[in-house]
Design an enzyme around this catalytic site. Sequence first.
Site, PDB file in Angstrom:
ATOM      1  N   HIS A 226       0.803  -1.240   0.000  1.00 42.12           N
ATOM      2  CA  HIS A 226       0.000   0.000   0.000  1.00 42.12           C
ATOM      3  C   HIS A 226       0.825   1.274   0.000  1.00 42.12           C
ATOM      4  O   HIS A 226       0.283   2.369  -0.069  1.00 42.12           O
ATOM      5  CB  HIS A 226      -0.986   0.019   1.174  1.00 42.12           C
ATOM      6  CG  HIS A 226      -0.336   0.181   2.515  1.00 42.12           C
ATOM      7  ND1 HIS A 226       0.338  -0.830   3.134  1.00 42.12           N
ATOM      8  CD2 HIS A 226      -0.279   1.243   3.350  1.00 42.12           C
ATOM      9  CE1 HIS A 226       0.785  -0.412   4.300  1.00 42.12           C
ATOM     10  NE2 HIS A 226       0.431   0.851   4.452  1.00 42.12           N
TER      11      HIS A 226
HETATM   12  N1  UDP Z   1      -3.758  -5.841   8.602  1.00 45.20           N
HETATM   13  C1  UDP Z   1      -5.091  -6.263   8.693  1.00 45.20           C
HETATM   14  N2  UDP Z   1      -5.733  -6.639   7.530  1.00 45.20           N
HETATM   15  C2  UDP Z   1      -5.124  -6.617   6.320  1.00 45.20           C
HETATM   16  C3  UDP Z   1      -3.785  -6.174   6.233  1.00 45.20           C
HETATM   17  C4  UDP Z   1      -3.125  -5.781   7.400  1.00 45.20           C
HETATM   18  O1  UDP Z   1      -5.654  -6.305   9.787  1.00 45.20           O
HETATM   19  O2  UDP Z   1      -5.771  -6.969   5.321  1.00 45.20           O
HETATM   20  C5  UDP Z   1      -3.073  -5.412   9.847  1.00 45.20           C
HETATM   21  C6  UDP Z   1      -1.712  -6.023  10.099  1.00 45.20           C
HETATM   22  O3  UDP Z   1      -1.813  -7.254  10.775  1.00 45.20           O
HETATM   23  C7  UDP Z   1      -1.051  -4.973  10.964  1.00 45.20           C
HETATM   24  C8  UDP Z   1      -1.642  -3.666  10.472  1.00 45.20           C
HETATM   25  O4  UDP Z   1      -2.814  -4.031   9.718  1.00 45.20           O
HETATM   26  O5  UDP Z   1      -1.420  -5.173  12.326  1.00 45.20           O
HETATM   27  C9  UDP Z   1      -0.676  -2.915   9.619  1.00 45.20           C
HETATM   28  O6  UDP Z   1      -1.310  -1.828   9.040  1.00 45.20           O
HETATM   29  P1  UDP Z   1      -0.810  -1.135   7.705  1.00 45.20           P
HETATM   30  O7  UDP Z   1      -0.036  -2.116   6.905  1.00 45.20           O
HETATM   31  O8  UDP Z   1      -2.009  -0.479   7.110  1.00 45.20           O
HETATM   32  O9  UDP Z   1       0.096   0.043   8.223  1.00 45.20           O
HETATM   33  P2  UDP Z   1       1.656   0.207   8.534  1.00 45.20           P
HETATM   34  O10 UDP Z   1       1.998  -0.772   9.626  1.00 45.20           O
HETATM   35  O11 UDP Z   1       2.395  -0.045   7.264  1.00 45.20           O
HETATM   36  O12 UDP Z   1       1.784   1.616   8.982  1.00 45.20           O
END
Ligand code: UDP
Length: 380
Positions: A226
């Site tokens: 993403h």
């Molecule tokens: N996650 C979720 N469903 C999904 C993809 C990711 O619940 O389809 C969870 C994942 O387990 C983690 C969190 O979303 O706990 C990460 O969020 P994201 O990747 O949006 O943000 P980042 O960590 O990159 O800031």
Amino acid sequence: MFCVILAKKINFYPAKRVKLTLVAGARPNFMKIAPIIRAIRQAQKQRTDLSYRLVHTGQHYDEKLSHIFFDELAIPAPDANLGVGSGSQAEQTARIMISFEKELLEHPADLVVVVGDVNSTMACTIVAKKLNTAVAHVEGGIRSFDMGMPEEINRMVTDSIADYFFTTSEVANANLLKSGVEASRIFFVGNTMIDTLVHNLHRTKQPAIWMERSLEPQRYLLLTLHRPSNVDDAERLMSLLAEIEEAAGELPVIFPAHPRTRKVLAQCGWEGKNIYLIEPLSYLEFIYLVKHCRGVVTDSGGVQEETTFLHVPCLTLRQNTERPETIALGTNVLIGDDLVLLRESIGKIIRGEWKTGAIPPLWDGKTAERIIEAMLTIPL
Ligand code: UDP
């Protein structure tokens, strides 16, 4: 390292009433705030002079990126929802600031607690500091040193004015000390994302795709993408997907895609052969897939941490990471732009030739308790 390591109980409770405002805005915030609320509620059993107000900025607002996490992670309904919605970086940041200023003026707090690195983290920190309110940053100090990432700007601005820092790693402590933060303001407590993982591991849910594709443990890969640098340029996204599809061979690749990514894929009419594009999953469903997969390909920050904790191989499609402990200790490897490395690494994972890794210090499921214990020693 002079940072305060809070591994033992501190039983010092000031008599003053303490009002906290907790801010959450986007998907990765909800996993970080849930254990903090649980720890506050636990502390409230001993002291009635501690209260909190949960503010949801509404940065993420739909069922799949917001509501579902409140239900699954038993997060109480927010006391306020600022409903800012989506927009450009500046529009969203500005809307959060305008709404949060009103919120904090109507409901003053002794300490505003922000988590992670999203626009809400930075916007609410600026507002709170301009209203002379102390700010604590949970997950402070991490750095990718990549100014092309909006999150890095959010981290740097937040940490340059916040008062207290709850950190996930020694690297984060060192980054803060280097930027001039006093050691006494840094609390090395561990990782609240891992608290949520530990708390929910026994209750993960099999998603519908499992039966639909007759998935078997260790017989599929999991993919999430993403970050703007990977998904906004359709050509780059296509070439990444083609490489992954080729390298995966017979193994299905399950791809719960973020709305931002889905939009680009829909615009160019992409159809996978063995990559199965699905809606974003709930937390309990997503962790079910992480737990049982052969390996993960991702650009997510939180997923790098979760795979390290679960000893699941992880390939990160980025040039850098603000979570270097997942590489030094854990199961993560940075792939950058190197499609050859991507293909070779997927091959290694399929052949079972991957490091098993170790779990970073204090990633033990008890971080939120340490945060609340530390918070109650802060002179507010
Ligand atoms: N996650 C979720 N469903 C999904 C993809 C990711 O619940 O389809 C969870 C994942 O387990 C983690 C969190 O979303 O706990 C990460 O969020 P994201 O990747 O949006 O943000 P980042 O960590 O990159 O800031």
